[in-house]
Each structure stands twice: as structure tokens, then as C-alpha cells.
Design an enzyme around this catalytic site. Structure first.
Site, PDB file in Angstrom:
ATOM      1  N   SER A  52       0.787  -1.243   0.000  1.00  0.00           N
ATOM      2  CA  SER A  52       0.000   0.000   0.000  1.00  0.00           C
ATOM      3  C   SER A  52       0.813   1.283   0.000  1.00  0.00           C
ATOM      4  CB  SER A  52      -0.896   0.008   1.242  1.00  0.00           C
ATOM      5  OG  SER A  52      -0.093  -0.051   2.420  1.00  0.00           O
ATOM      6  N   TYR A  99       1.128   1.900  -7.620  1.00  0.00           N
ATOM      7  CA  TYR A  99      -0.296   1.651  -7.769  1.00  0.00           C
ATOM      8  C   TYR A  99      -0.945   1.196  -6.472  1.00  0.00           C
ATOM      9  CZ  TYR A  99      -0.330   2.444 -12.767  1.00  0.00           C
ATOM     10  OH  TYR A  99      -0.264   3.039 -13.997  1.00  0.00           O
ATOM     11  N   TYR A 127       9.981  -7.428 -20.725  1.00  0.00           N
ATOM     12  CA  TYR A 127       8.903  -7.412 -19.736  1.00  0.00           C
ATOM     13  C   TYR A 127       7.901  -8.535 -19.980  1.00  0.00           C
ATOM     14  CZ  TYR A 127       5.781  -5.800 -16.152  1.00  0.00           C
ATOM     15  OH  TYR A 127       5.023  -5.748 -15.005  1.00  0.00           O
TER      16      TYR A 127
END
Length: 404
Positions: free
Chosen positions: A53, A57, A243
Site C-alpha cells: 500500500s 499503484y 517485460y
């Protein structure tokens, strides 16, 4: 009180100190940027758990959840406290600022600092849900980017790597020297070897997300209609080799497969749902470590300008979909897509054209370097508008107290 005048000191994209006031202001700015809902649920609000958190994001998910959905509940992260020689990590200060906002908004939000992979943390969270939040969890957001994970069952520690699969990858990347002068350089990353893929999937795949759900379900803590989302990224063909088609991409594929398994299980047990949320590009502490991503993001901003959608607005849209304020928009593989603004043919063609033309001599005309360089510094609380960086600030900011 330990007060210091803090200036940015860095090695590449890694900064040695963080600025507490800058981090606080950054969180306040994100809160203001998040659109307010037309209405909030009556009563205490839904109970949510956000894992990871304090940054990127996950931070956006926490703030957007507080403002857009009126959540209360628990936020978990892993941050370092200040010492005599070093400030706390930026996430420590961002968490303190988020706790202040939650308190001001009247939201009962508990912030825990520790290893989200551990069963100790899972038990602590489950106990809090039982004792403080009525014994039912409505939402779980999973946003963990970590270099290592220790499996609680076996005690084996796995390490993630950023490597292509099958063959070496040569790509352009963007660097800055100590004076902030940009350089476009070609770098080569060797292919995954041995158990690199399995190790990365063990850290960044869906195993821990599923373990969280299993643990909470075994305690009877999932509310009817419980919904969970793991945050993910697909990105551009320009970065796919390192990626999406690399070791991290294998982990993301495992995460998405886990979502399908969990979705079927939750539908049967609590009428619930599990999805992955594919977010758009952003400057984060995790993304800057990936070769090519810095260059790509700077060029994307050069193409889109202010139309580049920040994480807080993307996560506001996710919360709207999870809570039913907006229709759940899924692609053919059951993923929430918050990256459509980035991956249109026109945008990708424009970025690809600039990518081909990008050199150290031309990069200033092709990418929004001022924005990108400032975004990197803002990750650590520097270059935040409205902050006086000539003033000494207290670095001994306490972790939010949740005992009251």
C-alpha cells in the site's frame, strides 16, 4: 528531534534519502487529484485490505479506495524506519501521510509494517478483521513488487530477476548523470538461465495472492460478494522482450491464471470475484529498474502530455468497477483493462517512431525529460511543488499508531 536539510543524493534512479514533507505533499496532491464520488455508502463503509500500500499503484489503490469507495480496513507494506544516519524510506513517510488523510476523512484504517509473504502477517491481519472490522472482508487489492519471497511452508527463499526468455535482449535505455544530463544508451540483458523463470514466478506470480485468499477464507472472513484484484501490467511491444515476454511476464501470466482459478472458487463459495487489473505505464520505483521502461515512459509522456493518465485516476476507475458504481469492463481473458489509453494504435505508432529516432542528441526533443526526471525525484519526496527544500525537516516521523 532529528532535523536536517535534505537534498537529493542518488545513484542512478536510486536515492539514498527521502524527504518527509515532500512525501506528505505528494500524497496530499494525489488525494486532491482523485475525483470525489457522487455519493459514498451509508454507514461505516466496506472493509478492504490493500497489500503493498505504500508505493506506486498500491498507494493509489489505498488513497482512491478511501476517497472514492469510502473504505476502512487494513493496509500492509514493508518499509524502513529512520536512523541516525538515514531518513526513513519514502514509503514510510507516504504511509504516515496517508494515515493522516484517512483519520481526517473519518476512515478507520490500520497500517501494518512487515513481510506480506509471511504467515505471521496473514494471522495479524485476520485477527484485526475479526476483532476490529466485524469479521468480514469485502475487498482485497494485491500490489506487491518484491525482489525476494520466503515460502512459509518450505522456508525456501526465492529471488526474482529481470531477464528475457530464450535469448539475450538488446534495447535502448535512458539514464541521467549526477547533474541530470540525459543519455540514451544501448544495454544488453542476458537470457534467463537455470530456474530463473521458476524463481521469478515464485516471487511475483499468484502464489502469495492465493495464499492470502485461502488463509482468510479458512478463517471465514470473506464477505458475501467478496471481490479481489491483483494489479498487473502488459505494456508496449517496444518493451515486451524484457517485460511481458521475459521472466516478469511469466510471473504476470501466472498471476492471471491464478485470478481465473480464484474467480471460479470465489464464485462458488461466496458469490465473489477475482480479477487482474492491467494498469497503464507510470514512473514507479519498480518500473525504473527495468531496462527500456524509463525511455519508453518518457517518450509516452512526450506523445501524450497531460493525457497520460496518472495511477490515482486509474485506481479510482478500478474501485468504481469493483464496487458496482461502474460496469465491470473485462477483456476476453477476464482482465480489467485500465491501459487502453496507452495501447491505442495511434499512440503506440507515435512512441515507436520516437523510439527509433531516440539518441542522446535527439532525446530532449522526443521525450518529456523534465517531467520524467522530476517524477523520479518525486518518488522520494523531492521536486514536489510547494515544498521549501532549504528548510530543515524532522525525519523522525512515527509509524501510524493503530491501538486506539
Amino acid at each position: 528531534m532529528n532535523e536536517r536539510v535534505l537534498t537529493p543524493r542518488n545513484r542512478g534512479f536510486l536515492f539514498l534519502d527521502s524527504h518527509p514533507v515532500g512525501c506528505q505533499q505528494l500524497v496530499a496532491d494525489m488525494w486532491q487529484t482523485c475525483p470525489a464520488p457522487a455519493s459514498l455508502p451509508e454507514g461505516a463503509g466496506p472493509v478492504a485490505l490493500v497489500i503493498g500500500s505504500s508505493a506506486g499503484y498500491g498507494l493509489a489503490a489505498t488513497l482512491a479506495g478511501l476517497k472514492r469507495a469510502g473504505i476502512r480496513g487494513i493496509a500492509v507494506s514493508f518499509e524502513k524506519a529512520p536512523t541516525e544516519r538515514r531518513t526513513a524510506t519514502a514509503g514510510w513517510y507516504r504511509t504516515a501521510a496517508t494515515a493522516d488523510i484517512a483519520r481526517t476523512a473519518g476512515r478507520d484504517m490500520v497500517f501494518l509494517n512487515g513481510d506480506a509473504f509471511s504467515d505471521t502477517m496473514k494471522n495479524q491481519v485476520a485477527d484485526l478483521i475479526e476483532q476490529r472490522f466485524g469479521g468480514r472482508l469485502d475487498y482485497l487489492i494485491y500490489s506487491v513488487a518484491a525482489p525476494r519471497r520466503t515460502d512459509p511452508d518450505t522456508g525456501i527463499t526465492y529471488s526474482s530477476v529481470l531477464k528475457p526468455i530464450g535469448q539475450a535482449n538488446r534495447t535502448k535505455t535512458l539514464l541521467f548523470d549526477d547533474q541530470g544530463v540525459p543519455e540514451v544508451r544501448e544495454v544488453e540483458t542476458g537470457p534467463a538461465e537455470g530456474d530463473d523463470v521458476e524463481q521469478t514466478v515464485a516471487v511475483m506470480g499468484g502464489a502469495d495472492w492465493e495464499r492470502w485468499i485461502d488463509h482468510l477464507a479458512s478463517r471465514g472472513l470473506l464477505a458475501d460478494g467478496f471481490a479481489t484484484a491483483a494489479l498487473s501490467y502488459i505494456g508496449s511491444p517496444l518493451t515486451a522482450a524484457i517485460y511481458r515476454q521475459g521472466t516478469i511476464g511469466a510471473a504476470k501470466g501466472h498471476l492471471e491464471a491464478t485470478a481465473r482459478t480464484l474467480n471460479e472458487r470465489l464464485d462458488k463459495t461466496v458469490g465473489g470475484r477475482a480479477v487482474t487489473s492491467v494498469n497503464g505505464a507510470a514512473v514507479t520505483q519498480s518500473s525504473t529498474a527495468i531496462p527500456g521502461i524509463a525511455l519508453y515512459t518518457g517518450l509516452l509522456r512526450g506523445v501524450l502530455g497531460e493525457d497520460l493518465v496518472p495511477p490515482i485516476r486509474q485506481l479510482a476507475a478500478l474501485w468504481d468497477q469493483l464496487t458496482g458504481a461502474a460496469a465491470l469492463a473485462l477483456d476476453d481473458e477476464g482482465r480489467v483493462r485500465l491501459d487502453t489509453w496507452e495501447l491505442t494504435d495511434d499512440v503506440q505508432a507515435a512512441v515507436a517512431e520516437r523510439w527509433e529516432a531516440a539518441t542522446t542528441a535527439t532525446i530532449a526533443d522526443l521525450a518529456d525529460l523534465d517531467w520524467f526526471h522530476a517524477e523520479v525525484q518525486r518518488l522520494y519526496g523531492f521536486s514536489v511543488p510547494g515544498v521549501d527544500y532549504t528548510t530543515a525537516v524532522a525525519i523522525d516521523v512515527p509509524w501510524p499508531d493503530h491501538t486506539s
